[in-house]
Design an enzyme around this catalytic site. Structure first.
Site, PDB file in Angstrom:
ATOM      1  N   GLU A  98     111.400  59.404  91.926  1.00 15.31           N
ATOM      2  CA  GLU A  98     111.147  58.283  92.826  1.00 15.31           C
ATOM      3  C   GLU A  98     112.411  57.564  93.303  1.00 15.31           C
ATOM      4  O   GLU A  98     112.469  57.096  94.438  1.00 15.31           O
ATOM      5  CB  GLU A  98     110.219  57.262  92.135  1.00 15.31           C
ATOM      6  CG  GLU A  98     108.815  57.767  91.862  1.00 15.31           C
ATOM      7  CD  GLU A  98     107.984  57.909  93.119  1.00 15.31           C
ATOM      8  OE1 GLU A  98     108.401  57.403  94.176  1.00 15.31           O
ATOM      9  OE2 GLU A  98     106.910  58.543  93.053  1.00 15.31           O
ATOM     10  N   SER A 119      58.210  40.586  52.972  1.00 14.27           N
ATOM     11  CA  SER A 119      58.629  40.440  51.576  1.00 14.27           C
ATOM     12  C   SER A 119      60.135  40.435  51.382  1.00 14.27           C
ATOM     13  O   SER A 119      60.617  40.097  50.293  1.00 14.27           O
ATOM     14  CB  SER A 119      58.010  41.558  50.731  1.00 14.27           C
ATOM     15  OG  SER A 119      56.611  41.409  50.670  1.00 14.27           O
TER      16      SER A 119
END
Length: 699
Positions: A109, A380
């Site tokens: 680049e 329960s």
């Protein structure tokens, strides 16, 4: 007549030069004037240029809104999900980016990045010649700084106004930032395709690893994508991507960064890519993720914008392995064609950390988190809270007996009656103690207990354990008729398992901003809400649920470690809530619309609990529950409820809070009571599960 002297021969020779000088002098004067004007103009230009540069230096750059993806991490620091508003971005400092990627990016680049001042004149000249040669824009010459200025502050429109602004911002960037800063900004800003912005997000997307860990081959592949993600993404066109990767490697070799042999080797390396879409599937533990978001926004006041775009990191308590174990247990225990739902919440009782959460069977089709549903009766599974209240109040001991037979209870000053029944009308047909009642889930014993201790005391105990749901002070409360969420049930049982010390369930450990600064730190507070001795006695009693005759015995072989818990079943809901020293877990199964459960459907909670607990703790050695001070264990004769003598044929070791154990000895011959010191007590208590462990090991 004498002729006038016309001068010497030398004078005659100089005459032409004089004439020439006289002729050129006006031109020289004009040139001097122009040079002066040009010099003055140049000076003015330089002064103006310096003034303009000074002006740019003093001006701040436009505010750039660089959204960053926020992350949710598990307890081990692994990313489990992300939040982002369209742009998946996780900024990282330059030191956390692979040097290979830095070199590859600069090579392809901007080779003279560290030498130019924002504009590569040589590169611009070369690009101009190439473009003139082909009569089209074949090559660009934008530097990384120019690209950064364009991406941060401008659009990509092709106008002279935009180009002028780009040049200005490029100069400002070069003046206000170091080269490393500019490179870091660029690499965290650039688009790598498929929604990934910046090298960290791209590295995770393509290779499932951090940018710091990228290899040379992987770095060269990534460096080639920003030029055109549609053309150079390996997901879109592998040939194009591979060709560009090799071009970058060759360029690096030409610049002396690599040898040609290294470039060729990297180019031939077979890369392993993540399946596309892995990062966009909602991550693991989606119900937990939603819970994290609600805590961050609603409880901690984190701004929605900060959460979506601020790049914050939320460190959670989730154990990814435990979470996977939870999801597997739910998936494998309920048939795929069933409409039955399930919820699982697991908490470390030692610190309150939430380790796993499953809010339903399919998040994609239904996002309702049943872990927090407070419309389900625990049945329960609520009874241990009742028995803990009775023990804590001193109203009962583990040897307290009630008849297990059909009974009509009168309450509200005799104005009302309540006639509970046992499951399948099975009764003890005589007196049973608390251990037998818990193991067999006897309803008559439970209601007898609440009548003895008082419903208000039971509600008070539930509040101590962190249950905030509304409960009515009626006898049926003993059977879990008041709805309670799985979340609060797991938290309450975790408090019992932690020796009566309550810690508020914690899901977020800390939150860091994008700079790594801590903006929230959890500070769990521990509060002793029940005596450790009473909590341990109840734990010892609840271990009977997984022993012979207990309602959880059918899954006891699946759990190769000490475990305490309680099952619970109503017409529409089935539960198992229990704990080991390391995990407290609540499992609920049922239907969203209160459809009644079949016998097979009602038995699915226990296998889910067992499968999850054992897999989640597979790497953890089995441990017995620690015995606190204030507890004594003595041998009891089950028939009489007295201290067992040496001659008693049956002995059972029972834990008591000191001072509540029986003193009268059973035995017709006045034998001395059987000895049970603490060491022997622990050995006896752990005998059954050690035998299971040995059988499992042999198998």
């Amino acid at each position: 007549m004498t002729k006038p002297n016309s001068g010497s021969p030398g004078s005659k020779r100089r005459l032409p030069f004089r004439i020439a000088a006289e002729r050129w002098m006006p031109l020289f004067r004009r040139m001097k004037r122009w040079l002066i004007i040009a010099g003055c103009g140049m000076a003015v230009f330089l002064l103006a240029a310096f003034a303009f540069l000074f002006y740019l230096r003093t001006q701040t750059l436009p505010a750039s809104s660089i959204s960053q993806t926020s992350q949710i991490l598990d307890f081990q620091g692994n990313v489990i999900d992300t939040f982002h508003a369209g742009e998946n971005r996780q900024s990282v400092p330059l030191k956390r980016i692979s040097p290979y990627l830095l070199e590859a990016t600069l090579a392809i680049e901007d080779q003279r990045f560290y030498d130019h001042l924002g504009f590569d004149m040589k590169g611009m000249a070369r690009a101009t010649l190439i473009n003139l040669e082909h009569l089209e824009a074949k090559q660009g010459a934008s530097t990384l700084t120019q690209q950064l200025a364009r991406n941060l502050y401008l659009t990509h429109e092709r106008t002279w106004k935009r180009k002028l602004k780009e040049a200005m911002y490029t100069v400002q960037l070069e003046m206000q930032y170091s080269k490393d800063d500019i490179l870091g900004l660029y690499l965290n800003q650039i688009y790598y395709g498929h929604g990934a912005y910046g090298v960290e997000a791209a590295s995770q997307l393509y290779f499932g690893k951090h940018a710091a860990d990228l290899s040379l081959a992987e770095s060269a592949m990534l460096a080639g994508i920003p030029k055109g993600p549609k053309y150079y993404s390996p997901y879109m066109d592998m040939k194009n991507a591979k060709d560009r990767q090799r071009t970058i490697l060759s360029t690096m070799a030409e610049q002396g960064i690599l040898t040609h042999a290294q470039a060729e080797e990297a180019g031939n390396e077979l890369l392993k890519f993540q399946p596309l879409g892995t990062q966009q599937q909602g991550g693991i533990a989606p119900y937990f993720r939603d819970y994290i978001r609600s805590i961050a926004v609603d409880q901690l006041g984190i701004d929605e914008h900060l959460l979506s775009e601020g790049g914050i990191r939320i460190f959670t308590t989730l154990d990814s392995e435990a979470q996977q174990a939870a999801e597997d247990a739910v998936t494998q225990s309920i048939p795929t064609d069933s409409q039955q739902q399930a919820a699982l919440i697991s908490i470390d009782p030692r610190n309150g950390y939430i380790k796993a959460m499953v809010g339903g069977r399919n998040y994609k089709t239904n996002q309702f988190n049943r872990v927090f549903a407070d419309t389900r009766q625990p049945g329960s599974s609520f009874k241990p809270i009742l028995y803990l209240a009775a023990l804590q109040e001193g109203a009962m001991t583990p040897l307290t007996r009630f008849k297990s037979e059909p009974t009509v209870f009168t309450y509200d000053e005799g104005r009302k009656t309540y006639a509970p029944r046992n499951y399948n009308d099975k009764y003890g047909n005589g007196e049973i103690d608390m251990r037998q009642a818990i193991a067999s889930s006897d309803n008559i014993y439970a209601v007898s207990t609440i009548m003895a201790v008082g419903p208000e005391k039971v509600i008070e105990m539930a509040r101590r354990l962190g249950i905030s749901d509304k409960m009515k002070p009626v006898p049926s409360l003993a059977l879990g008729t008041s709805p309670i969420s799985p979340f609060e049930m797991a938290s309450a049982f975790g408090t019992i398992g932690n020796g009566g010390a309550r810690l508020t369930p914690t899901a977020i450990v800390r939150i860091e901003d994008r700079k790594g600064e801590v903006i929230y730190q959890a500070k769990p507070e521990e509060k002793q809400v029940v005596s450790a001795a009473h909590a341990y006695v109840l734990t010892s009693l609840m271990e009977s649920v997984f022993e012979a005759g207990g309602t959880g015995n059918r899954v006891s072989a699946m759990i190769k470690r000490p475990v305490a818990g309680k099952t619970g079943t109503t017409a529409t809901d089935a539960w198992l809530v229990g704990y080991t020293p390391e995990l407290a877990t609540a499992v609920w199964v049922g239907y969203d619309k209160d459809r009644k459960l079949t016998a097979a459907e009602a038995h699915r909670a226990a296998p889910i609990f067992a499968a999850y607990t054992e897999k989640a703790l597979a790497a953890v050695p089995p441990k017995i529950f620690p015995v606190p001070d204030g507890v004594v264990s003595v041998y009891i004769d089950p028939a009489s409820g007295k201290l067992a003598a040496n001659s008693c044929p049956n002995k059972r070791l029972v834990a008591f809070v000191s001072g509540t154990e029986p003193t009268e000895v059973c035995g017709e011959h006045g034998d001395a009571p059987a000895s049970a010191d603490d060491a022997k007590s622990q050995a006896e208590q752990s005998k059954s599960w050690w035998q299971q462990l040995k059988r499992w090991w042999k198998d």
